[in-house]
Enzyme design. Sequence first.
Site, short mmCIF file in Angstrom:
data_model
loop_
_atom_site.label_atom_id
_atom_site.label_comp_id
_atom_site.label_asym_id
_atom_site.label_seq_id
_atom_site.Cartn_x
_atom_site.Cartn_y
_atom_site.Cartn_z
N TYR A 33 0.78 -1.33 0.05
CA TYR A 33 0.04 -0.09 0.10
C TYR A 33 0.83 1.20 0.04
CZ TYR A 33 0.94 1.01 4.99
OH TYR A 33 1.50 1.28 6.18
N LYS A 149 6.35 -1.86 1.67
CA LYS A 149 5.17 -1.19 2.30
C LYS A 149 4.04 -2.41 2.20
CE LYS A 149 3.31 2.99 3.09
NZ LYS A 149 3.46 3.06 4.68
N GLU A 182 12.10 2.70 14.06
CA GLU A 182 11.40 3.72 13.39
C GLU A 182 10.12 3.41 14.35
OE1 GLU A 182 9.88 2.80 9.48
OE2 GLU A 182 10.05 0.52 9.75
N LEU A 207 11.31 1.25 6.85
CA LEU A 207 10.58 1.76 5.75
C LEU A 207 11.45 3.11 5.21
CD1 LEU A 207 8.34 1.50 3.60
CD2 LEU A 207 7.11 3.01 4.70
#
Length: 287
Positions: A33, A149, A182, A207
Amino acid sequence: MSRIAYVNGRYLPHANAAVSIEDRGFQFADAVYEVCEIRDGEVIDPGLHLDRLERSLRELRIRMPMSRTALLVVMRQTAKRNRVRNGGVYVQVSRGEAHRDHAFPDASVPPTVVMTAKPHDRAKAEAQAEKGIAVITVPDNRWERVDIKSVGLLPNCLAKQAAKEAGAKEAWFVDGTGLVTEGSSTNAWIVTRDGALVTRSAEFGILRGITRTVLLEVAKRLGLRVEERSFTVAEAKAAKEAFITAATTLVMPVVSIDGTAIGNGHPGETALALRRAFHGSTERVPL
Ligand code: PDD
């Protein structure tokens, strides 16, 4: 007005918008996505988001469902049909519908494409940025391919829920060696006491956020010293500033980590300056 979704070639009210129970996105999280910001009636950085979508698909050997140009047309249409001037457009591509079998279906099975759009309250987001947010830290228990992702976001959901239950807005994942990777849906940054802007290298473990990529350019333009390297939770707690970035949050100051105040406990000036400067470096395409 009912919300409209794009599903495999049709624009439908959400109540009628559906994919098969045998869609591999539903069965196996076999889908990827993107979320793009919509600001003042323009899509922000669609080129970079489409680059990353293409990469995620390639890594999983899912074929591009349509051309980049067509994807952008549908993204703009979806935002437009939902009258979104400020908010986000969500794009999901799954490997398609097939009888449940872990191995890939025949290459002739078409990918499933779903897009939705939703508005957000700009004034509320700005008020949040003036106040800053609290984050907690949690062990990073995700798979290694977080560079893709993928919609396989269960650890991220658990982390975000833990943050919510602790009265925080984001959870930072910490790897086995004590380094921050993250956030559950954002990238993590600090500004050290001597003014260096630090964010983890995107080679491994995170990411590669589009907001991150663009912000690194903004920071250079503003003459900031940038270090792409990992940092520990202790270094973050002792930092002058901390913040998160994503297409949904933009630059959002962090004022506490696990209950420890960062800097003077208020949003830092570097974070706020980067937030103000961000859109000066973005690609913008009208709806
Ligand atoms: N999340 N890291 C993770 C794990 C993310 O899920 C995201 C984005 C980011 C920031 O990427 P970008 O700057 O391209 O938005 C970093 C989206 C917004 C989401 O899941 O809703």
